[in-house]
Design an enzyme around this catalytic site. Structure first.
Site, PDB file in Angstrom:
ATOM      1  N   GLY A  49       0.751  -1.209   0.113  1.00 11.80           N
ATOM      2  CA  GLY A  49       0.047  -0.178  -0.196  1.00 11.80           C
ATOM      3  C   GLY A  49       0.998   1.137   0.212  1.00 11.80           C
ATOM      4  O   GLY A  49       1.713   1.580   0.735  1.00 11.80           O
ATOM      5  N   ALA A  50       0.578   2.166  -0.982  1.00  9.90           N
ATOM      6  CA  ALA A  50       1.470   3.276  -1.059  1.00  9.90           C
ATOM      7  C   ALA A  50       2.108   4.150   0.229  1.00  9.90           C
ATOM      8  O   ALA A  50       3.267   4.102   0.460  1.00  9.90           O
ATOM      9  CB  ALA A  50       0.926   4.346  -2.136  1.00  9.90           C
ATOM     10  N   ARG A  91      10.435  -1.141  -4.648  1.00 16.28           N
ATOM     11  CA  ARG A  91       9.038  -0.767  -5.643  1.00 16.28           C
ATOM     12  C   ARG A  91       9.124   0.643  -6.204  1.00 16.28           C
ATOM     13  O   ARG A  91       8.981   1.376  -5.584  1.00 16.28           O
ATOM     14  CB  ARG A  91       7.837  -1.179  -4.738  1.00 16.28           C
ATOM     15  N   GLN A 201      -5.722  -8.438  -3.237  1.00 11.75           N
ATOM     16  CA  GLN A 201      -5.769  -7.506  -2.220  1.00 11.75           C
ATOM     17  C   GLN A 201      -7.266  -7.206  -1.685  1.00 11.75           C
ATOM     18  O   GLN A 201      -7.280  -6.844  -0.429  1.00 11.75           O
ATOM     19  CB  GLN A 201      -4.827  -6.193  -2.336  1.00 11.75           C
ATOM     20  N   ASP A 242      -1.357   5.377  -6.257  1.00  7.18           N
ATOM     21  CA  ASP A 242       0.292   5.058  -6.222  1.00  7.18           C
ATOM     22  C   ASP A 242       0.800   6.253  -6.600  1.00  7.18           C
ATOM     23  O   ASP A 242       1.969   6.654  -5.925  1.00  7.18           O
ATOM     24  CB  ASP A 242       0.632   3.713  -6.707  1.00  7.18           C
ATOM     25  N   ASN A 252      -2.975   3.214 -10.199  1.00 10.29           N
ATOM     26  CA  ASN A 252      -3.217   2.465  -9.027  1.00 10.29           C
ATOM     27  C   ASN A 252      -3.252   1.084  -9.592  1.00 10.29           C
ATOM     28  O   ASN A 252      -2.833   0.692 -10.540  1.00 10.29           O
ATOM     29  CB  ASN A 252      -4.872   2.894  -8.619  1.00 10.29           C
ATOM     30  N   LYS A 253      -3.668   0.328  -8.493  1.00 11.32           N
ATOM     31  CA  LYS A 253      -3.567  -1.282  -8.590  1.00 11.32           C
ATOM     32  C   LYS A 253      -4.231  -1.668 -10.144  1.00 11.32           C
ATOM     33  O   LYS A 253      -5.281  -1.240 -10.542  1.00 11.32           O
ATOM     34  CB  LYS A 253      -4.405  -1.916  -7.735  1.00 11.32           C
TER      35      LYS A 253
HETATM   36  O1  MRU Z   1       0.655  -3.787  -4.848  1.00 17.65           O
HETATM   37  P1  MRU Z   1      -0.140  -2.982  -3.813  1.00 17.65           P
HETATM   38  O2  MRU Z   1      -0.707  -3.834  -2.840  1.00 17.65           O
HETATM   39  O3  MRU Z   1       1.059  -2.406  -2.647  1.00 17.65           O
HETATM   40  O4  MRU Z   1      -1.106  -1.960  -4.440  1.00 17.65           O
HETATM   41  C1  MRU Z   1      -1.597  -1.078  -3.561  1.00 17.65           C
HETATM   42  C2  MRU Z   1      -2.658  -0.434  -4.314  1.00 17.65           C
HETATM   43  O5  MRU Z   1      -2.464  -0.151  -5.650  1.00 17.65           O
HETATM   44  C3  MRU Z   1      -3.054   0.640  -3.646  1.00 17.65           C
HETATM   45  O6  MRU Z   1      -4.380   0.852  -4.101  1.00 17.65           O
HETATM   46  C4  MRU Z   1      -2.523   1.964  -3.360  1.00 17.65           C
HETATM   47  O7  MRU Z   1      -1.156   1.812  -2.950  1.00 17.65           O
HETATM   48  C5  MRU Z   1      -3.262   3.083  -2.385  1.00 17.65           C
HETATM   49  S1  MRU Z   1      -3.213   2.586  -0.758  1.00 17.65           S
HETATM   50  C6  MRU Z   1      -3.900   3.641   0.299  1.00 17.65           C
END
Ligand code: MRU
Length: 346
Positions: A49-50, A91, A201, A242, A252-253
């Site tokens: 999560g970012a 990352r 997730q 992100d 984003n994801k």
């Molecule tokens: O690969 P991840 O699980 O780190 O990806 C997370 C996401 O894409 C979230 O939507 C994003 O980081 C926002 S978290 C507040």
């Protein structure tokens, strides 16, 4: 309003992490002191999560500096560079990681720091501060959304993707934080949760958080979103980010972009929710965002078991970019922004 649990705690030389890869079956906290183990935990999404990636990196660096024996400030500064590089490479997409590293750089560059102890204490204070600020941002984001976007009625149905809750931030969350806040206000909330392939997730983490908070939800596979929007009234899609560029394009994801297209087709408002630490105003458009590419095996296997013929070719983009014209608004701790987006440095 506070988060009911914390996926990360820090005490000078150790970091305690809730291993998110084991959820929802096993709730296990692991203790980290070695920085290479911490970078590995970030790469493997034990912590993710970012905003939380940035917080984890800051704590990882602080713990490493606090445990590393150094006979001079110059020696400790050299070690800092090594640490920074290790976390920098974990990352690529979440801006919050680089934001946290830049904050620590500013501490390191402070000419008033003249001893090993002073550097250790200042980095530790900064890491804790980054965490506290994110907790506060989550709360302000939720208040802003509740006061401006979701203040007209008592029932709201949302659709969300990935996990943007306490497992992804230093506080109640961003998009999921809004949902928790409205539920806490006594509103009737229902959430459709995308499972979020390939690493689930949504199913593993968001459903786990909603279950813990007793917020009603329905789990759907990612490819059901159009059918759900056709058959049910959805007030809004709320997702995190992100990295957000100057023009509002938002990474984003993976799957967020197609969700935005579907929302646009059905005229469902689509909101990006993120703290300002996610904004990268050095980039003009989303085309400039580096998208993380992860191991093919995450796609060709399901729960460690082959779900495709061995050696099937696959692609595994971890994120995609939603163009600004599909975004109804961007909710931040400073307020809600609407098109045309023209973000600039503070
Ligand atoms: O690969 P991840 O699980 O780190 O990806 C997370 C996401 O894409 C979230 O939507 C994003 O980081 C926002 S978290 C507040």
């Amino acid at each position: 309003m506070q988060s009911t649990f914390s996926p990360i705690t820090f005490n000078k030389t150790e970091i305690k992490l809730l291993n998110q890869t084991l959820l929802p079956r096993i709730e296990e906290y692991e203790v980290y002191s070695d920085y290479l183990d911490m970078t590995d935990a970030i790469k493997k999404l034990k912590v993710r999560g970012a905003p939380l990636i940035g917080i984890a990196a800051a704590y990882g660096i602080s713990a490493a500096l606090n445990t590393h024996s150094a006979s001079s400030l110059i020696e400790l500064l050299e070690f800092y560079k090594k640490l920074r590089f290790a976390f920098y490479q974990t990352r690529p997409t979440a801006k919050n990681l680089f934001y946290a590293l830049d904050r620590l750089d500013k501490v390191v560059e402070n000419p008033n720091i003249s001893s090993v102890d002073q550097l250790r204490e200042s980095i530790e204070a900064e890491a804790i501060q980054i965490h506290k600020e994110d907790e506060l941002s989550c709360l302000k984001i939720a208040e802003n959304a509740a006061n401006t976007l979701f203040n007209k009625k008592d029932n709201y149905t949302f659709l969300t993707h990935c996990n943007t809750g306490s497992l992804a931030t230093g506080g109640i969350g961003t998009a999921l934080g809004i949902i928790k806040y409205l539920h806490n206000q006594g509103k009737n909330i229902h959430v459709y949760v995308d499972e979020t392939r390939p690493l689930l997730q949504g199913a593993r983490l968001t459903a786990w958080e909603l279950h813990k908070e007793r917020i009603p939800y329905t789990l759907i596979t990612d490819n059901m979103a159009a059918q759900i929007m056709k058959n049910h009234h959805i007030d809004a899609v709320v997702v995190g980010a992100d990295r957000i560029t100057k023009n509002g394009d938002s990474a984003n994801k993976i799957g967020t972009f197609q969700l935005a297209i579907v929302a646009s087709y059905f005229n469902v408002p689509f909101y990006i929710v993120a703290p300002k630490t996610t904004f990268d105003t050095s980039l003009i458009t989303g085309d400039e965002i580096e998208i993380e590419i992860r191991d093919d095996l995450e796609v060709t296997r399901f729960n460690g078991i082959e779900s495709a013929p061995i050696r099937s070719k696959s692609e595994n983009y971890a994120f995609d970019v939603t163009p600004n014209n599909l975004i109804s608004g961007i909710v931040t701790e400073d307020g809600v922004y609407f098109s045309p987006y023209k973000f600039c440095d503070k």
